[in-house]
Write a protein that holds these residues in place. Sequence first.
Motif, PDB file in Angstrom:
ATOM      1  N   SER A  19       6.332   3.537  -6.263  1.00 57.54           N
ATOM      2  CA  SER A  19       5.989   3.069  -7.628  1.00 57.54           C
ATOM      3  C   SER A  19       5.726   4.212  -8.470  1.00 57.54           C
ATOM      4  N   SER A  20       5.982   3.773  -9.662  1.00 55.82           N
ATOM      5  CA  SER A  20       6.014   4.911 -10.762  1.00 55.82           C
ATOM      6  C   SER A  20       4.592   5.224 -11.117  1.00 55.82           C
ATOM      7  N   GLY A  29      -5.589   1.297 -14.739  1.00 59.38           N
ATOM      8  CA  GLY A  29      -5.076   0.855 -16.083  1.00 59.38           C
ATOM      9  C   GLY A  29      -3.857   1.516 -16.605  1.00 59.38           C
ATOM     10  N   ARG A  30      -2.824   1.268 -15.740  1.00 60.72           N
ATOM     11  CA  ARG A  30      -1.620   1.504 -16.172  1.00 60.72           C
ATOM     12  C   ARG A  30      -0.745   0.408 -15.899  1.00 60.72           C
ATOM     13  N   VAL A  31       0.515   0.182 -16.613  1.00 66.66           N
ATOM     14  CA  VAL A  31       1.620  -0.719 -16.338  1.00 66.66           C
ATOM     15  C   VAL A  31       3.136   0.094 -16.268  1.00 66.66           C
ATOM     16  N   ALA A  32       3.723  -0.280 -15.265  1.00 67.05           N
ATOM     17  CA  ALA A  32       5.146   0.472 -15.174  1.00 67.05           C
ATOM     18  C   ALA A  32       6.192  -0.825 -15.432  1.00 67.05           C
ATOM     19  N   SER A  78       5.008  -3.787 -12.897  1.00 66.68           N
ATOM     20  CA  SER A  78       3.992  -3.694 -12.091  1.00 66.68           C
ATOM     21  C   SER A  78       2.733  -2.852 -12.526  1.00 66.68           C
ATOM     22  N   SER A  79       1.458  -3.071 -12.008  1.00 66.60           N
ATOM     23  CA  SER A  79       0.383  -2.628 -12.499  1.00 66.60           C
ATOM     24  C   SER A  79      -0.713  -1.993 -11.472  1.00 66.60           C
ATOM     25  N   ALA A 106       0.596  -1.133   0.045  1.00 70.98           N
ATOM     26  CA  ALA A 106       0.070  -0.111  -0.021  1.00 70.98           C
ATOM     27  C   ALA A 106       0.847   1.277   0.034  1.00 70.98           C
ATOM     28  N   SER A 107       0.385   2.462  -0.253  1.00 69.14           N
ATOM     29  CA  SER A 107       0.881   3.676  -0.309  1.00 69.14           C
ATOM     30  C   SER A 107       1.942   3.863  -1.480  1.00 69.14           C
ATOM     31  N   ARG A 108       1.874   2.730  -2.420  1.00 70.62           N
ATOM     32  CA  ARG A 108       2.788   2.726  -3.392  1.00 70.62           C
ATOM     33  C   ARG A 108       4.063   2.357  -3.344  1.00 70.62           C
ATOM     34  N   ALA A 109       4.388   1.644  -2.060  1.00 70.46           N
ATOM     35  CA  ALA A 109       5.648   1.439  -1.685  1.00 70.46           C
ATOM     36  C   ALA A 109       6.159   0.130  -2.305  1.00 70.46           C
TER      37      ALA A 109
END
Length: 358
Positions: free
Chosen positions: A205-206, A230-233, A225-226, A166-169
């Motif tokens: 996370s990007s 609707g995005r993938v990095a 990562s997704s 969580a929190s894009r970590a």
Amino acid sequence: MPTLVDFATTGAQFEIPEFENPTDAISSVKFSPYSNRLLVASWDKHVYLYEITSGVGTLVNKFEHRAPVLDVCFGKDDDEAFTCGLDWDIRRLDLTTGTQTVLSTHSAPANRLVYSNARSLLVSTSWDSTLHFHSPSADQNPASLTLPSKAFSLSLTATKLVVAMASRALHIYELKNLQLLLSESSATQSAMSTIEAEPWQRRESSLKYMTRAVACMPNDAGYASSSIEGRVAVEWFDPSPDSQARKYAFKCHRQTENGSDTVYPVHALAFHPVHGTFASGGGDGIVAIWDAVGKRRIRQYHKFPASVAAIDFSTDGKFLAVACSPGFEDGKDFVAEGSVSVVIRELGDLETQPKAPR
């Protein structure tokens, strides 16, 4: 016998017969690293074992649990599996006898697990913001590591473990260091111990929104990562400025409906074990194949019957398993009958290969 469907010029696909499918939402699909056996975990409290051959998926057995099963993976061979779920337990499952052994118990539902055969190491996560480490074949006591936030996804390579939270970590751990800590801890403790391990890298996370899935490249170079938006990095492990400058993100799994752009979560990612390309599966019922290095989509398949909940490639790269379950993206109530399915894509020789640069 299921009917083969001509789905593209280079491949075909078939469904597992409906009467052999799970009766509730599918949470995970995992191919064996040793054969074309397939495990499927479901909210119907069962794990399903299939044998996949050309044109046919045969149900070998199914194993009942106390609560919905959220993840499953094979262990040291085709006869061993590990499961986790809403009963909080991490279980070893003997696929020959059906015997289940509890290895550890989290303090909240356990949602993800991965197994490294090279290191005989099982790693699980839970909504209690911990990792549990187990060495089932080494007779070592399990150990727990506290994370800064709830983990959503796990993936590993030969040398690294990636934890998306969580929190894009994101935390990246070196497996050799974790294994050393576990050995030292087991030698001094008679029960589960708590270890402290600094990640090799801490990243943000990007992607701007919550991480949904993470998958590592088979060449140990990086990961994708997704997100729910609707995005993938795509990123690389190498921390050098030149390598980090290569990372990028892109939009996908979006549909134009009635003149407006509808965005769907990207629920699943999986890398092809031979070609290094990767598949993404979304709430729009679409599976696409991507060239991570070439930054391009190789192909997109026709819409599947429901939201794509999970995907996985077979170890020889010849099959792609696609789990379809209603994902509530359309706002409709869940109806299991006819909407839950396991589709096997038989891959043509060129279907997942990167295309030559233009």
